[in-house]
Design a protein around this motif. Structure first.
Motif, PDB file in Angstrom:
ATOM      1  N   ILE A  86       0.849  -1.202   0.000  1.00 12.10           N
ATOM      2  CA  ILE A  86       0.000   0.000   0.000  1.00 12.10           C
ATOM      3  C   ILE A  86       0.881   1.247   0.000  1.00 12.10           C
ATOM      4  O   ILE A  86       0.625   2.213  -0.729  1.00 12.10           O
ATOM      5  CB  ILE A  86      -0.960   0.016   1.208  1.00 12.10           C
ATOM      6  CG1 ILE A  86      -1.970  -1.133   1.098  1.00 12.10           C
ATOM      7  CG2 ILE A  86      -1.715   1.353   1.293  1.00 12.10           C
ATOM      8  CD1 ILE A  86      -2.913  -1.265   2.284  1.00 12.10           C
ATOM      9  N   LEU A  90       7.954   5.572   8.168  1.00  8.03           N
ATOM     10  CA  LEU A  90       8.277   4.713   9.308  1.00  8.03           C
ATOM     11  C   LEU A  90       8.232   3.256   8.867  1.00  8.03           C
ATOM     12  O   LEU A  90       7.249   2.819   8.256  1.00  8.03           O
ATOM     13  CB  LEU A  90       7.275   4.932  10.457  1.00  8.03           C
ATOM     14  CG  LEU A  90       7.498   4.059  11.696  1.00  8.03           C
ATOM     15  CD1 LEU A  90       8.801   4.412  12.416  1.00  8.03           C
ATOM     16  CD2 LEU A  90       6.322   4.193  12.685  1.00  8.03           C
ATOM     17  N   VAL A 113      -0.455   2.609   8.158  1.00 10.82           N
ATOM     18  CA  VAL A 113      -0.677   1.514   7.201  1.00 10.82           C
ATOM     19  C   VAL A 113       0.036   0.242   7.664  1.00 10.82           C
ATOM     20  O   VAL A 113      -0.452  -0.862   7.470  1.00 10.82           O
ATOM     21  CB  VAL A 113      -0.153   1.931   5.804  1.00 10.82           C
ATOM     22  CG1 VAL A 113      -0.352   0.804   4.798  1.00 10.82           C
ATOM     23  CG2 VAL A 113      -0.847   3.206   5.321  1.00 10.82           C
ATOM     24  N   GLY A 114       1.188   0.414   8.276  1.00  8.96           N
ATOM     25  CA  GLY A 114       2.046  -0.723   8.611  1.00  8.96           C
ATOM     26  C   GLY A 114       1.385  -1.665   9.594  1.00  8.96           C
ATOM     27  O   GLY A 114       1.010  -1.286  10.701  1.00  8.96           O
ATOM     28  N   ALA A 115       1.240  -2.873   9.195  1.00  4.70           N
ATOM     29  CA  ALA A 115       0.618  -3.912  10.012  1.00  4.70           C
ATOM     30  C   ALA A 115       0.886  -5.217   9.288  1.00  4.70           C
ATOM     31  O   ALA A 115       1.464  -5.213   8.207  1.00  4.70           O
ATOM     32  CB  ALA A 115      -0.880  -3.669  10.147  1.00  4.70           C
ATOM     33  N   ARG A 116       0.440  -6.297   9.897  1.00  5.68           N
ATOM     34  CA  ARG A 116       0.638  -7.569   9.209  1.00  5.68           C
ATOM     35  C   ARG A 116      -0.606  -7.888   8.390  1.00  5.68           C
ATOM     36  O   ARG A 116      -1.684  -8.027   8.957  1.00  5.68           O
ATOM     37  CB  ARG A 116       0.890  -8.663  10.247  1.00  5.68           C
ATOM     38  CG  ARG A 116       1.287  -9.921   9.608  1.00  5.68           C
ATOM     39  CD  ARG A 116       1.921 -10.881  10.585  1.00  5.68           C
ATOM     40  NE  ARG A 116       1.765 -12.224  10.047  1.00  5.68           N
ATOM     41  CZ  ARG A 116       1.451 -13.265  10.783  1.00  5.68           C
ATOM     42  NH1 ARG A 116       1.256 -13.141  12.076  1.00  5.68           N
ATOM     43  NH2 ARG A 116       1.336 -14.436  10.219  1.00  5.68           N
ATOM     44  N   VAL A 144      -5.211   2.369   8.519  1.00  9.25           N
ATOM     45  CA  VAL A 144      -5.528   1.483   7.391  1.00  9.25           C
ATOM     46  C   VAL A 144      -5.219   0.033   7.773  1.00  9.25           C
ATOM     47  O   VAL A 144      -5.939  -0.894   7.413  1.00  9.25           O
ATOM     48  CB  VAL A 144      -4.708   1.901   6.145  1.00  9.25           C
ATOM     49  CG1 VAL A 144      -4.923   0.926   4.996  1.00  9.25           C
ATOM     50  CG2 VAL A 144      -5.062   3.327   5.711  1.00  9.25           C
TER      51      VAL A 144
END
Ligand code: NAD
Ligand code: LMR
Length: 328
Positions: free
Chosen positions: A17, A42, A88-91, A130
């Motif tokens: 993304i 980040l 946005v950062g996630a698994r 997100v």
């Protein structure tokens, strides 16, 4: 006088993304063609190098509005002075993985990020989560930012909204712009409820222009399970369409929604429509004077009530689960 740049932080910047999002932010599509931006990327340490590669490509675009790029693995630095934070950062969910499994995996990411936003973000910070499970991740971040007004924390259901517009326009052979007042209620999950009873197509109630069987058996599940269908087809979750929805969400928050229409966003409930206060749930919203406000006074029929309640119940269960994990 030249406008001061807006600081935009993107977490998970090296992800798919992120790759679809950053170039659109830098080109002016997030905030408008006259607003310069500074990007803060980040990432986790292992992905900083990949983020540096993306930054090299951003440089190579020579975007006139892009006034700088910082890359870090330190949340405090990433959110210091930030005006717009895109979490946005996630698994991402992999094939066969339930969304509930993601709570524990992702919850730990959003607590320190909420704390860092609380410590250093600009007074006007706007946060869009997100990364899934987006509503509950937003709740975790918000719970750890007590000095930031709760209304500044939102989660993304604009992709679901856009999916619903697209499905309905294809069904009726109308332009997406002929459809107004569509709403996604509840959670960004398969329990979400895309509402056609309050929506209009060329001024007439949308639900009355489609067969009830299509609405129940086709439209609602297609929209609600679209994310899973895309994972099944691509082998990865939606990326360009998710980035596009994030752009829409922030652009409208900053610039306002058009008169005579509304959009969908997951915002902190004030108790409207029976959604428990404090939950971050999707509602019909308008943006006025830089604030998202829940549209009031809509009629909710029994069919819609049942579906909204089911999705809100899931959100309540997610909230209780992260409470038990000590994350809020
Ligand atoms: P991706 O795996 O391609 O990228 C995620 C990135 O986040 C990776 O580069 C990873 O290193 C980074 N990351 C992980 N932990 C981090 C942390 N603590 N700080 C900073 N960065 C971190 O995933 P993607 O396809 O870009 O999707 C990102 C998220 O968005 C997923 O959770 C996905 O399920 C979600 N999503 C939400 C919607 C929505 O409508 N709300 C739509 C699509 C995808
Ligand atoms: C989507 O709606 O496309 C994603 O949220 C799906 C997912 O679980 O990543």
């Amino acid at each position: 006088m030249a406008q001061a740049p807006v600081n935009v932080t993107v977490t998970g910047a090296a992800g798919q993304i992120g790759y679809a999002l950053l170039f659109r932010i830098a080109s002016g599509q997030l905030l408008g063609a006259n607003t310069p931006v500074k990007l803060r990327l980040l990432e986790i340490p292992q992905a900083v190098k990949a983020a540096e590669g993306t930054a090299m490509e951003l440089d190579d675009c020579a975007f006139p509005l892009l006034q700088g790029i910082d890359i870090t693995d330190d949340a405090k630095k990433a959110f210091d002075g930030t005006n717009v934070a895109l979490l946005v950062g996630a698994r991402p969910r992999a094939k066969g993985m339930e969304r509930g499994d993601l709570l524990a995996a992702n919850g730990g990411i959003f607590k320190p990020q909420g704390e860092a936003i609380n410590a250093g973000a600009a007074d006007d910070v706007r946060v869009l989560v997100v990364g899934n499970p987006a509503n509950t991740n937003a709740l975790i971040a918000q719970a750890h930012a007590p000095d930031v007004p709760a209304e500044r924390f939102t989660a993304m259901t604009r992709l679901d909204h856009n999916r619903a517009l697209s499905q309905l326009s294809a069904k009726l052979g109308v332009a997406v712009t002929d459809i107004k007042k569509l709403t996604i209620w509840g959670n960004h999950s398969a329990t979400q409820y895309p509402d056609l009873f309050n929506a209009e197509v060329n001024g007439k109630v949308a639900a009355e222009q489609v067969e009830q069987e299509w609405l129940r058996e086709d439209f609602i599940p297609t929209v609600a399970k679209r994310g899973a269908a895309i994972i099944e087809a691509r082998g990865a979750s939606s990326a360009a369409s998710a980035a596009n929805a994030a752009i829409d969400h922030i652009y409208d928050w900053v610039n306002g929604t058009p008169e005579g229409d509304w959009t969908s966003a997951a915002v902190v409930s004030d108790g409207s429509y029976g959604v428990p206060e404090g939950l971050i749930s999707s509602f019909p919203v308008v943006s006025r004077n830089g604030r998202y406000e829940i549209v009031q006074g809509l009629e909710i029929d029994a069919f819609s009530r049942e579906r909204i309640d089911a999705s809100v119940k899931e959100l309540t269960e997610e909230r209780d689960a992260v409470k038990q994990l000590g994350l809020i």
